[in-house]
Write an enzyme that holds these catalytic residues in place. Sequence first.
Site, PDB file in Angstrom:
ATOM      1  CB  CYS A 147     -17.516 -40.794 -14.725  1.00 36.30           C
ATOM      2  SG  CYS A 147     -16.746 -39.186 -14.500  1.00 36.30           S
ATOM      3  CG  ASP A 204     -18.474 -39.143  -5.925  1.00 35.69           C
ATOM      4  OD1 ASP A 204     -17.763 -38.127  -6.069  1.00 35.69           O
ATOM      5  OD2 ASP A 204     -18.962 -39.770  -6.881  1.00 35.69           O
ATOM      6  CG  HIS A 236     -16.266 -39.944  -8.886  1.00 41.44           C
ATOM      7  ND1 HIS A 236     -17.608 -39.894  -9.163  1.00 41.44           N
ATOM      8  CD2 HIS A 236     -15.634 -39.727 -10.062  1.00 41.44           C
ATOM      9  CE1 HIS A 236     -17.788 -39.654 -10.454  1.00 41.44           C
ATOM     10  NE2 HIS A 236     -16.593 -39.552 -11.023  1.00 41.44           N
TER      11      HIS A 236
END
Length: 270
Positions: A147, A204, A236
């Site tokens: 991330c 995502d 995600h």
Amino acid sequence: MTTTHPSGFAPAASPLAPTMIHTPDGAISAGITSIPSQGDDMPAYYARPKASDGALPVVIVVQEIFGVHEHIRDICRRLALEGYLAIAPELYFREGDPNDFADIPTLLSGLVAKVPDSQVLADLDHVASWASRNGGDAHRLMITGFCWGGRITWLYAAHNPQLKAAVAWYGKLVGDTSLNSPKHPVDIATDLNAPVLGLYSGQDTSIPQESVETMRQALRAANAKAEIVVYPDAGHAFNADYRPGYHEASAKDGWQRMLEWFAQYGGKKG
């Protein structure tokens, strides 16, 4: 510094999923250390195999937006079982504690946005130096991040010429610039010092496929040694086993690809 939340996870990461993985530490040594960096003492979590023959290959593990909470610590333990010295530095420690934020939007605006990329990259240099003085092999330096840390992983691959390999999990590739974030991965595709594997997902909503294709084009134009894999059915943070969006098949495949990438490009034992 990241304090301990009762669950071991940052509050903004809630709700927690029952799929979370805990790696036993019987075969490894793990704990908290302090790394001198830019005049401060930076907290970090480390894990290494108890039995080792000489200096260990090093993997710097870069946190998600939630800081060095239990998932990132577990990633370090998993890497230690694979024979690595893994270190996850607390890269927000000067600006605040992610456990003080109850939700993702306020965590992003109140803490994450205040952390300068230049500060982070310099801190990571000090992590690499610490590793070389504490049982790590400076000639086998690797990095992975998730991330927020996935974006940093791309940037660090363009920053440190000693880096051997990098694996970026669902890190932002394009975006608006600011004083704290003057460049994004798409801007440094021509500057990569090490082979980078990017692991992304087709569902995502925060990293649209258009941005992934833009990055691919930039890498091709730069003739960069890099590869991007997209998991079409995942969203995600598909490797975050403690979150509802965990996608086990994609996570397991990505983990294996990461290990193979490190084995291929991570350097030879001295």
